[in-house]
Structures are given as structure tokens and as C-alpha cells.
Design a protein around this motif. Structure first.
Motif, short mmCIF file in Angstrom:
data_model
loop_
_atom_site.label_atom_id
_atom_site.label_comp_id
_atom_site.label_asym_id
_atom_site.label_seq_id
_atom_site.Cartn_x
_atom_site.Cartn_y
_atom_site.Cartn_z
N PRO A 234 0.86 -1.39 -0.19
CA PRO A 234 -0.03 0.00 0.00
C PRO A 234 0.92 1.14 -0.13
N PRO A 235 0.71 2.39 -1.24
CA PRO A 235 1.06 3.93 -1.17
C PRO A 235 0.85 4.28 0.66
N ALA A 236 1.50 5.14 0.60
CA ALA A 236 1.02 7.10 1.81
C ALA A 236 1.00 7.75 1.67
N VAL A 237 -0.32 8.44 2.03
CA VAL A 237 -0.92 9.66 1.72
C VAL A 237 -0.69 10.91 2.59
N SER A 238 -0.15 12.13 2.09
CA SER A 238 0.61 13.07 3.55
C SER A 238 0.20 14.08 2.25
N GLN A 239 0.23 15.35 2.79
CA GLN A 239 0.47 16.44 2.94
C GLN A 239 -1.00 16.96 2.22
#
Length: 851
Positions: A234-239
Motif C-alpha cells: 500500500p502507498p502512503a498519503v501525506s501533505q
């Protein structure tokens, strides 16, 4: 069979070696031990299907005893004795077991034997067919994880395995098994991890198997290559950065994936995720628009290597943030109530905006009132109502405020002019938690009605718990074509409601009230709180406080007051309306202690009595009660005759005036001729001692002339009865005129029967003396005067100079209506003077009347 241990001697007996004897001894000992062991067991236990059976099956359990067991034979199921066994033969008993549901131990016992025998039965199911075998490669270089569903629980030890076979080009490797393990979060799920080698095009075949003592099962084969099953991490969501209508965020850690999908939902009230179309790229900056202001949103992302390669990764962990505020987008829904106070205080109410409507945190409300008389006023509040408004006609505007501005204005005019109300409002239960309210349109509603109200623009339905309008008011607006609605929200069972339906016009409103509706109802759980009764004579005033809201359990329709005496005997009960808070009881017998309590009733029945009763006592009533009414009546009886006499004396200024006033007061309007009276004629014949000269006409007397005074001689007490008119023949006392019949009745004393006309005229002195004393013309009391004194009872000179006023005052006597007998009821109390005075001489010269 012979065992030899040494050499045989010819012609002699057989000889045994020492080693042979020891072997025989050991064999005999073992046989004896086995026989002894069997002999110690008094019975054996067995089953018709063995010791492993299918759950829910039926079979038989047998207990076979040794012949030496002659005592009572019994069977136990998990250490509990059963009497359901049957006899098979003299040494065997059995038990029919049906639908076995668990592992069970059966024990056989011979009474008196210390050791029993038994059988343990294990139960379970054969394994189900493994289903839905899937495999995923976690990352491009990770192990392969396969999963499947094993089916129902077997309750037996079951072997779970995954079989893997790889095909490398034209060669096929042997099958390899990997033991499976169950999932803690999902007991029906089995997973297996195994390593892989070779190229991405290597084909794999996998299948799952399950087996136990009752059977085995094998799944279908699943074939794949690594290109098909590879799954990125899974990717990471940020900002995450947001404005009022959208958010921007960044997705990282995609591991060379070419496809991206994101989804979002509101975090305050979690609902379904909203999926946005996938995009391509290696690093993604994403923007999501069309969001709501001042709302917290959650965001997730997932990736895939390509359209043809691999599968979608799992969703990333959610990341949340708030959108910014904006000014409220909707005007407030405002309504009002009017109190029953003398100043008709008005309370404004408005509904709070939802989060979507408020578009920010509501920090307060602004209310602007334009009064036609008092002018403009402005106030702020954080509550959703404002009270204490008082105006003849006001234009009201209400705003909701947040950090970015105010809502559109909500305009309202109060009070609205009364108009035609809705007709035939009806309430009926829709369900245990809802009520249907229906009505008919106003009779004359519409522009063509001639009322000037115009057409109905809509309806408003309000409702609230009984007696709690200000704090619990709820309302609902409806269109002009709606004539019924169902109330589902803000209504509780076992609570009584009331309300009204309003027909809304442009500048007017018509109100139709309804009351006492509920969804569920029971009898009250408690009665009202009774206050100490107030006793005033035979009047008992009872007051009480209404039943608390939590104990009403519906709509109270009436209260009942119960009264018992001190012996507990029922006296009477009184039923009062639910709106009343006091009741007056009359007619209870005095000199008695009473006890009182109350109950409340709904349509479902009467509730229990109040927690306690109150006591009171009714005092006996005396002749003169403490009531002011009796006191005033008594004072009136005593004072009225005195007032009447004083008023008559005040109006008489001379004997002429006295005679005229008395005749006017005591005689009827038509006066007969005094000369024709029987009394006058008899007195003339008898020549009594009294000479009376009576004026026949007031016109013959001059105003300046004074009439003669009346002379009265006081005689000793007791001389009345011994007086004989025949013994007094003084010519000055002879009766020369006729006395009016009314005067005859007036001057006659009560003590002497009026049978002798000659004596009647004499015994008038009692009345005259008392009259003189009451008028105040004599300066001495009755007891201090001498008996030989002539008394001037009424002197004409006292009232000299006031004749004009008194002549006008004579008309006052016309106010009094004189009865046929003027001495009753007013004069009798004035005549009881015990005869202490007698009339000795009355000289009235009547000659002036005849001139």
C-alpha cells in the motif's frame, strides 16, 4: 510339545535341565497374571459403531458383566446415573443413544465391585470441501500467500495442507505440501505462505486438502503465474491541505506502480466511501473538489503495477483533515410563542442549522427588532431562542453567525393577524413511535374568499410535551397542498403531547389547537402530591401538585380525591379535571377527623394513590359563626331600627311636622277620616280624662305659631293596672276630638289587651317617653326625673331656622315604605320599657285647625 534341556538316558526316565524348569515357571506365572487381570474386571463396555461417531448420529452402548456379578447392574452417562438402559440378556444391558451432540463417557458398574468399566465416545464431522483458493505475491520479490475457506468446524483433529506443483517449461516438479494454519480474526480462513523461484512466466498449480478420522476432502486446482498475482504494497498519503470546497494531497511509496485510485468520505458521520477514477504516473499529487465547507474528510489510496500486470494493492491507512469555513448558506427557520402573562410576552424560537447548512461553527445569533412604537433594538444570544419581547407590532430579523459571516436574513412579523384556521384537526397513532396529524383546508381560504387574507402559502405544525412549550417546542413546515403528516422525530412513548396546526397567509395566520395525543400509554405510576387542606368552617379546600413527568406515562385525564374518616371508613370521592390544581369540598359532618389522598388516571386506567395521605379536622359550627357574613347581618339587625328612628326624628321640626311626618311614614297614602273611626267615637262617648285637640289641616296654621307641647306625668310603677278612667273626670283631660286609627295602634302598649278604648289612649306614654329619650331633647335620664314633672318631649324651638331644609328633608321619608302595621317589624323593640311612664295630661288645642 516337549522341551529338552539335557541328554536322554536310554531305558530310563526323562531328565530335565535346570534351564528348562525356569522357562516353564515363567510361562505359568504370565498365564496366571493374565487370568488374574481378566478376573479383576467385572464387565466390559462397547458400542455398536465404535468409539468415534458422527455428531447427531444414533447407536447403542452395551455393558457386559462377568457371571460372578449377581448384584444390581447400572449405567452412567458422564457420571450421572441413567434409568433408561434395557436388559439384553442375563449378563448384558444396553442403552439407545439418539442424536449425540458432544463427546460422552459411558460407565458400567456392578454394585459392590470397586472398579467399573467404561467407554469414551468421540464425536465430530468429516472435513468440508476447501473453497475459494486464492494466491497473492506480496511485493515483486516476496513469498506467495494462498488462502481458502475450510468450511464448518469438525470438532476433531483435522490436517490442513496446501499442495504446490511448479511447471518450468517442459519439466514438471513434484508436488510439495505446506501445512496450513487458521486465522485468529477469521477461524474459517486458512492461509499458507511458500517461497517461489524461477521466472515470472513459471506456472503454478495449487490445491488444498483436509482430513481427519471421519474422512478427507480436496479442493479444485488453482493455476497462476506470478505476473497475475503480484500485489504492490500500500502507498502512503501525506501533505493533505484543504480549502472550503476541496483538498490537495500527495501519494508516495508506489514502488513503480502505474495506476492510482483514491477514495474519500466524511469522518463525522462515516458513510460509504466515494471512489475517484484512477490515474497514471509514478508520483501523484491529487486534488479532490466539490467538498462541503467545515467538514472533516478521510482519504485513502491504492496502486497497481499496470493494466495487465498484478492486482490492486490494499488501501492505505486513512488520513483526515477539515475543510475551511464559509458563511452559513441557509436562513434560519423562525417561529414564536406567546405567554399567558398580562403583558403577553413573546418568545422567538429558531432551529439550529445542520453542519452542512452552517458551513462553520455557529458562534451566536443576532436578533434585530423594529417596533412600530419603541423603535429599533438589537441583541445577540448563543441560545436558539430569545424571550421577553413585548410589542404591539414588530418586524423581526434573525441571523446565524460564524467566523466567515452571517446567514441570509430570516424575516418575521409578530404578532400576525388572526385568520381562518384549518378545520377538523385529528390525531391518530401511526405506530408505537409515530403519530399522524391530519386536517382540512380553511373554509374561506383563498384570494376569492373576500376575507383579504389571500391564499394559504403553507401550513405549520407545532407540538410539545404538555406544559413545556418554551423548552420543548418542535415544529414542522408543510406545503399549501399538504393536509396531513406523520411525526416520527422528537416524540417519545408514554409522554403526553399537545400542539396546533397553523394556516399561513401572507400577513396572517389561522390556528387550530389539538391536545392529548401519545404513542404508547399506561396507567400512571404515582399520584399527585397533595398539600395540607385549608379548612374554613365546613369548607375544605384541597390543592395539589401535578404528577411528575416521568410518572404520568401518558395523558392524565382526571384526578380523584378520596376521603375516609378516622376509623378508615370510606366517606366519598371527588373527580376533578386534569387542568385543575385545587378543589373545594363542602358538606362533611363536623367534629370529625378525616384522611385524604389522591390518584391520577389516564385512558388506560387509574394509577396508585399518592405516597402519603393528609389529615384535617372540621370544627363544630356555633350560632354566631366566625364568618363575616353572620357578623354583618347581626350588626344590621341591631343598627337599622335606631337609624330609622333617628332619621324620622331628624325630619320633624314641630308637632305639626311630627304629626305630618309620622302620618306620612306610618300611614298609607289614602288616609280615612279620623272622625269616622270606631275608637274615636267610643272615646267620645266615654268622656275619658284625655282631651286631644288635633289639627285638621296644615294650611290653617301659621308657620310662625308654635303648637302646644305635650305634657306627660310619670306615675309610679304598678299604677297602670289600678288606674280607672272613671275616677278622673277633669275637663282638661276629656277627649274632645277624634284620634286617628293609626295613632290608636301606635300609642297602645303591648302589655294590655286593646279591648277597652278608654284605656288604650292612656297607655301610650311608654312609647312617647322612649321616643323623647332617643331624640335627645331631654337632658335627664328616665330614672332621674320626678313623677310630678311635666315633660316637654319635642320642643319646636329646637329646630327653628331650619324649616326650609327640613321641609325638603321630609321627602326623604318617602324613601321608606311603611307597612300596614307600622309597629312591626320596626317599632316593637322600642316599646318594651316595662311601663315606668304614664301619660298624665296631653293638651292639644284643636280649635286652630277648625278656624
Amino acid at each position: 510339545m516337549q522341551l529338552t534341556t539335557g541328554s536322554e538316558q536310554p531305558g530310563g526316565p526323562m531328565a530335565y535341565s535346570p534351564h528348562g524348569w525356569w522357562s516353564i515357571l515363567i510361562g505359568i506365572t504370565m498365564l496366571c497374571a493374565i487370568g488374574s487381570s481378566r478376573a479383576d474386571k467385572p464387565c466390559t463396555a462397547s458400542s455398536s459403531v465404535g468409539d468415534l461417531v458422527l455428531l447427531g448420529s444414533s447407536f447403542q452402548v452395551f455393558c457386559t458383566y462377568q457371571a460372578s456379578c449377581r448384584a444390581t447392574k447400572s449405567m452412567h452417562i458422564d457420571k450421572k446415573k441413567t434409568n433408561k438402559m434395557e436388559s439384553y440378556n442375563s449378563t448384558t444391558i444396553f442403552l439407545n443413544v439418539t442424536n449425540i451432540s458432544k463427546n460422552t463417557t459411558y460407565t458400567c458398574l456392578c454394585e459392590g465391585e470397586p472398579e467399573p468399566c467404561g467407554l469414551d465416545i468421540d464425536t465430530g464431522y468429516p472435513p468440508d470441501l476447501p473453497e475459494n483458493v486464492t494466491c497473492v505475491q506480496k511485493g515483486q520479490f516476496g513469498e506467495v500467500m494462498c488462502r481458502w475457506r475450510r468450511g464448518r468446524e469438525t470438532h476433531l483433529t483435522t490436517t490442513l495442507e496446501l499442495w504446490v506443483r511448479a511447471v518450468f517449461g517442459n519439466s514438471t516438479a513434484g508436488s510439495v505440501s505446506y501445512p496450513g494454519s487458521g486465522s485468529r480474526s477469521d477461524p474459517g480462513l486458512v492461509s499458507v505462505n511458500f517461497p517461489v523461484s524461477g521466472s515470472l512466466q513459471t506456472e503454478y498449480s495449487v490445491w488444498a486438502s483436509s482430513s481427519n478420522k471421519l474422512g478427507s476432502a480436496v479442493s479444485t486446482t488453482f493455476n497462476f503465474t506470478l505476473d497475475h498475482i503480484v500485489q504492490p504494497f500500500p502507498p502512503a498519503v501525506s501533505q493533505v491541505e484543504c480549502w472550503s470546497l476541496g483538498c490537495n494531497f500527495r501519494v508516495e511509496g508506489a514502488q513503480g506502480a502505474q495506476l492510482l485510485e483514491v477514495q474519500q468520505r466524511a469522518a463525522q458521520e462515516p458513510g460509504p466511501w466515494i471512489l475517484h477514477p484512477h490515474t497514471a504516473g509514478s508520483v501523484w499529487n491529487q486534488s479532490i473538489v466539490s467538498l462541503q465547507p467545515y467538514t472533516k474528510y478521510e482519504f485513502q489510496a491504492r496502486v497497481r503495477l499496470s493494466h495487465r500486470r498484478g492486482i490492486w494493492s490494499d488501501w492505505s491507512q486513512p488520513v483526515s483533515n477539515w475543510t475551511q469555513e464559509e458563511a452559513p448558506a441557509k436562513a434560519l427557520d423562525v417561529w414564536y410563542t406567546t405567554s399567558n402573562s398580562p403583558n403577553n410576552s413573546i418568545t422567538l424560537h429558531w432551529k439550529r442549522l445542520s453542519d452542512t447548512e452552517a458551513r462553520g461553527k455557529i458562534r451566536g445569533y443576532k436578533v434585530i427588532v423594529h417596533d412600530t412604537l419603541a423603535g429599533k433594538s438589537e441583541s445577540n444570544t448563543i441560545n436558539n431562542h430569545i424571550s421577553g419581547l413585548s410589542c404591539s407590532r414588530c418586524d423581526v430579523t434573525v441571523y446565524a453567525l460564524n467566523s466567515r459571516g452571517s446567514s441570509p436574513p430570516a424575516h418575521f412579523t409578530i404578532p400576525l393577524r388572526a385568520a381562518q384556521p384549518p378545520q377538523n384537526v385529528m390525531c391518530r397513532n401511526h405506530s408505537n413511535h409515530s403519530v399522524t396529524i391530519s386536517w382540512r383546508r380553511p373554509v374561506t381560504a383563498g384570494a376569492a374568499s373576500g376575507t383579504g387574507d389571500g391564499a394559504v402559502s403553507g401550513y405549520l405544525l407545532e407540538w410539545f410535551p404538555v406544559g413545556r412549550q418554551v423548552e420543548k417546542l418542535r415544529w414542522k413546515r408543510l406545503g399549501p397542498n399538504e393536509t396531513h403528516t406523520v411525526i416520527r422525530d422528537n416524540i417519545k412513548p408514554f409522554e403526553c403531547y399537545e400542539g396546533a396546526v397553523y394556516a399561513l397567509y401572507e400577513q396572517a395566520v389561522g390556528r387550530a389547537q389539538f391536545e392529548d395525543f401519545y404513542t404508547l400509554e399506561l396507567v400512571p405510576s404515582a399520584g399527585p402530591s397533595v398539600h395540607q387542606p385549608v379548612v374554613e368552617g365546613d369548607k375544605v379546600t384541597v390543592s395539589w401538585s401535578e404528577v411528575p413527568q416521568e410518572h404520568r406515562r401518558g395523558c392524565v385525564i382526571n384526578y380523584t380525591i378520596y376521603v375516609v374518616n378516622s376509623e378508615g371508613k370510606y366517606v366519598r370521592n371527588y373527580v376533578c379535571r386534569a387542568s385543575e390544581r385545587s378543589f373545594t369540598i363542602r358538606g362533611l359532618p363536623p367534629e370529625e377527623n378525616y384522611h385524604l389522598w389522591m390518584t391520577a388516571s389516564t385512558a388506560s386506567g387509574q394509577g396508585p394513590r399518592a405516597g402519603h395521605s393528609v389529615s384535617f379536622f372540621i370544627k363544630p359550627q356555633s350560632l354566631l359563626s366566625d364568618s363575616w357574613l353572620y357578623t354583618m347581618v347581626l350588626v344590621g339587625i341591631i343598627s337599622f331600627p335606631v337609624f330609622f328612628v333617628l332619621l324620622c326624628l331628624y325630619q320633624v321640626s314641630s308637632l305639626r311636622r311630627r304629626v305630618s311626618a309620622l302620618v306620612h311614614c306610618l300611614m298609607p297614602d289614602i288616609v280615612p277620616d279620623p272622625a269616622n273611626s270606631k275608637w274615636a267615637k267610643e272615646c267620645a262617648k266615654e268622656k275619658g280624662e284625655l282631651t286631644l285637640h288635633l289639627y285638621l289641616s296644615e294650611s290653617s296654621v301659621s308657620e310662625e305659631e308654635e303648637p302646644d307641647t305635650v305634657e306627660v306625668q310619670e306615675l309610679p310603677e304598678g299604677s297602670w293596672s289600678s288606674w280607672n278612667p272613671a275616677q278622673h273626670t277633669d275637663s282638661s283631660r276629656t277627649l274632645e276630638g277624634a284620634i286617628h286609627p293609626t295613632l290608636h295602634l301606635l300609642f297602645m302598649p303591648q302589655q294590655i289587651p286593646a279591648t277597652d278604648p278608654s284605656t288604650t289612649a292612656y297607655f301610650q306614654s311608654s312609647y312617647l317617653k322612649s321616643f323623647s329619650q332617643e331624640s335627645g331633647s331631654s337632658g335627664q335620664t328616665q330614672d332621674s326625673q320626678g313623677t310630678d314633672m311635666t315633660v316637654d318631649y319635642i320642643s319646636t324651638h329646637v329646630l327653628e331656622g331650619r324649616e326650609e331644609k327640613e321641609e325638603e328633608g321630609l321627602d326623604v321619608m318617602g324613601f321608606f315604605s311603611c307597612p300596614q302595621n307600622p309597629l312591626s317589624p320596626f317599632m316593637n323593640p322600642l316599646m318594651s320599657f316595662e311601663g315606668k311612664l304614664t301619660l298624665d295630661a296631653v293638651r292639644i288645642d284643636c280649635s286652630e285647625f277648625l278656624d
